[in-house]
Design an enzyme around this catalytic site. Structure first.
Site, PDB file in Angstrom:
ATOM      1  N   HIS A  12       0.822  -1.219   0.000  1.00  0.00           N
ATOM      2  CA  HIS A  12       0.000   0.000   0.000  1.00  0.00           C
ATOM      3  C   HIS A  12       0.857   1.270   0.000  1.00  0.00           C
ATOM      4  O   HIS A  12       0.454   2.302   0.534  1.00  0.00           O
ATOM      5  CB  HIS A  12      -1.026  -0.024   1.134  1.00  0.00           C
ATOM      6  CG  HIS A  12      -0.433  -0.146   2.526  1.00  0.00           C
ATOM      7  ND1 HIS A  12      -1.010  -0.902   3.516  1.00  0.00           N
ATOM      8  CD2 HIS A  12       0.664   0.412   3.079  1.00  0.00           C
ATOM      9  CE1 HIS A  12      -0.292  -0.804   4.623  1.00  0.00           C
ATOM     10  NE2 HIS A  12       0.722  -0.013   4.390  1.00  0.00           N
ATOM     11  N   HIS A  59      -1.392   4.871   9.613  1.00  0.00           N
ATOM     12  CA  HIS A  59      -0.028   5.382   9.771  1.00  0.00           C
ATOM     13  C   HIS A  59      -0.051   6.707  10.531  1.00  0.00           C
ATOM     14  O   HIS A  59       0.274   7.760   9.996  1.00  0.00           O
ATOM     15  CB  HIS A  59       0.623   5.582   8.405  1.00  0.00           C
ATOM     16  CG  HIS A  59       0.661   4.343   7.561  1.00  0.00           C
ATOM     17  ND1 HIS A  59      -0.439   3.866   6.887  1.00  0.00           N
ATOM     18  CD2 HIS A  59       1.664   3.470   7.279  1.00  0.00           C
ATOM     19  CE1 HIS A  59      -0.112   2.761   6.231  1.00  0.00           C
ATOM     20  NE2 HIS A  59       1.149   2.496   6.459  1.00  0.00           N
ATOM     21  N   HIS A 193      10.561  -4.072   3.092  1.00  0.00           N
ATOM     22  CA  HIS A 193      10.935  -2.661   2.997  1.00  0.00           C
ATOM     23  C   HIS A 193      11.327  -2.123   4.364  1.00  0.00           C
ATOM     24  O   HIS A 193      10.902  -2.631   5.395  1.00  0.00           O
ATOM     25  CB  HIS A 193       9.850  -1.797   2.362  1.00  0.00           C
ATOM     26  CG  HIS A 193       8.573  -1.602   3.155  1.00  0.00           C
ATOM     27  ND1 HIS A 193       7.795  -2.625   3.620  1.00  0.00           N
ATOM     28  CD2 HIS A 193       7.926  -0.466   3.527  1.00  0.00           C
ATOM     29  CE1 HIS A 193       6.719  -2.132   4.236  1.00  0.00           C
ATOM     30  NE2 HIS A 193       6.778  -0.817   4.210  1.00  0.00           N
ATOM     31  N   GLU A 240       4.518  -5.500   8.470  1.00  0.00           N
ATOM     32  CA  GLU A 240       3.163  -5.337   7.913  1.00  0.00           C
ATOM     33  C   GLU A 240       2.641  -6.623   7.290  1.00  0.00           C
ATOM     34  O   GLU A 240       1.427  -6.807   7.166  1.00  0.00           O
ATOM     35  CB  GLU A 240       3.152  -4.231   6.838  1.00  0.00           C
ATOM     36  CG  GLU A 240       3.351  -2.835   7.407  1.00  0.00           C
ATOM     37  CD  GLU A 240       3.452  -1.762   6.328  1.00  0.00           C
ATOM     38  OE1 GLU A 240       3.417  -0.587   6.685  1.00  0.00           O
ATOM     39  OE2 GLU A 240       3.580  -2.082   5.123  1.00  0.00           O
TER      40      GLU A 240
END
Lengths: 291, 131
Positions: A12, A59, A193, A240
């Protein structure tokens, strides 16, 4: 009865949303990504789900640091789009399904998952970027959405095992709703990431490939991945990926991979995408195609 | 004090755990306030005065004004909240990430296009002879 027919795993990355919103879709940096999602949009158009359960993380937009729920379900009529610091994304308001969401919460709490109920919240790129990738840029989203926000920001995130079991409980909760609905569950975030510290930019293609493979081949192996392994081997933000295990848990034992896409990079992220059809739905699609 | 956590061995990485969250609470609440345009403007007009609204430490305020990203991580800032400061300056996540690595923007972007940072050499502080 309502049924989960498929899972939609996707990164995302906020920069993907920004690229769309700024009209950069055809630029050489971005074109491979959007081309990679074209089959996903076609799949969505064919399948036409009624409801999406969107497993994502906020977030620091809907939730600040006053209260940090591990699992939260959005039970509102609609969810407006957050201004994350550069203005809200110009995408349609997200319509919820309060009655169905309330049912899910009730079922999940009785199944011993202590869900936080959220009756008023905004949604950020964690939810809207997957919507854009799955449905393009319509004037209104073609599905109702039940947001399921997971804390993956403050360590520790829930374990993969906990997430997988929550997925199983979601399957049971959906199937106890007496209305014919086609539900697609999204697992979002990842893949490898890291966007912070001197090690930022870490990508681990082998880890990601094995993760995508094992969603259909050996989900139990994924469930055993420990938090430290995500952080160390796939990057601080790769945790995540536990959200993909909620999606996977909700699909039952056998799944069939309908589509996969992988690309590095979008900003600091390895982009991964997979569509997993439940065995039952996959067989019914095959039968229809053959008829 | 808790015993040293295993994740402290990951090099170049600051895990936002409960202790850091405690330390960074008001810093992060300041960063959260930058979601509103009116606050972004007020902050940019007079940074220190705006920062005094939040009971954070003077070290945290100084690091904010210097955009000293890695120090802000050490002082309890979390990357997603810090990104709001980068956005307020008109920068992107990638800009902030590149600054944290000490690489140039171009060097960082090129590393990503070439497939990202390899895990080789970045697995463990012990392996790297750190700490």
């Amino acid at each position: 009865m309502a049924k989960i027919i498929a899972g939609f795993g996707t990164s995302h990355t906020p920069a993907i949303g920004a690229a769309l919103d700024l009209g950069k879709k055809a630029e050489p940096y971005w074109a491979p990504i959007f081309n990679g999602y074209a089959p996903a949009q076609k799949w969505m158009e064919e399948v036409k789900p009624d409801v999406v359960i969107m497993v994502y993380n906020d977030h620091v937009n809907a939730f600040d640091f006053k209260i940090i729920p591990t699992f939260a379900i959005g039970c509102a009529d609609e969810f407006t789009i957050a201004d994350e610091g550069w203005g809200a994304r110009p995408v349609p308001v997200v319509k919820g399904y309060p009655e169905f969401a309330a049912h899910l919460v009730q079922s999940l709490v009785l199944d011993e998952f202590d869900i936080t109920i959220v009756n008023d919240m905004q949604v950020d790129h964690g939810l809207t970027v997957p919507m854009s990738l799955a449905f393009g840029a319509p004037s209104a989203w073609p599905v109702k959405v039940i947001p399921l926000a997971v804390n993956v920001i403050q360590y520790p995130a829930p374990t993969g095992n906990r997430c997988y079991n929550l997925g199983k409980a979601i399957k049971a909760a959906v199937e106890s709703w007496d209305e014919d609905l086609k539900v697609v569950i999204f697992g979002t975030g990842g893949m490898s990431h890291q966007i912070q510290g001197p090690r930022a930019g870490l990508v681990n293609k082998e880890f990601d490939t094995a993760f995508l493979d094992n969603l259909s081949k050996d989900p139990e192996a994924l469930v055993k991945i420990q938090p430290l392994t995500y952080l160390r081997d796939a990057g601080n933000e790769a945790i995540e990926l536990v959200m993909w295990l909620i999606m996977r848990g909700a699909l039952g034992e056998q799944v069939d991979e309908a589509y996969r896409f992988y690309h590095v990079p979008a900003s600091s992220t390895a982009v991964g995408h997979i569509i997993l059809e439940t065995r039952e739905f996959h067989e019914s699609r095959k039968a229809r195609a053959a008829a | 004090m808790t015993k040293k956590e295993a994740y402290e061995d990951i090099p170049g990485t600051v895990v936002f755990d409960a202790q850091r969250a405690r330390k960074g609470y008001f810093l992060n609440q300041f960063l959260y306030s930058l979601m509103q345009d009116v606050n972004r403007k007020e902050f940019l007009a007079d940074e220190h005065t705006y920062l005094l609204k939040f009971p954070m430490t003077e070290d945290q305020r100084t690091a904010v004004m210097k955009r000293d990203w890695n120090t802000l991580l050490d002082l309890g800032g979390v990357s997603y909240a810090l990104a709001k400061l980068a956005f307020t300056d008109g920068h992107s996540y990638q800009f902030m990430a590149a600054e944290m690595t000490g690489m140039t923007q171009e060097g960082y972007a090129n590393m990503m296009i070439a497939g990202g940072r390899s895990l080789d050499g970045w697995r463990s502080k012990a392996e790297r002879g750190e700490n």
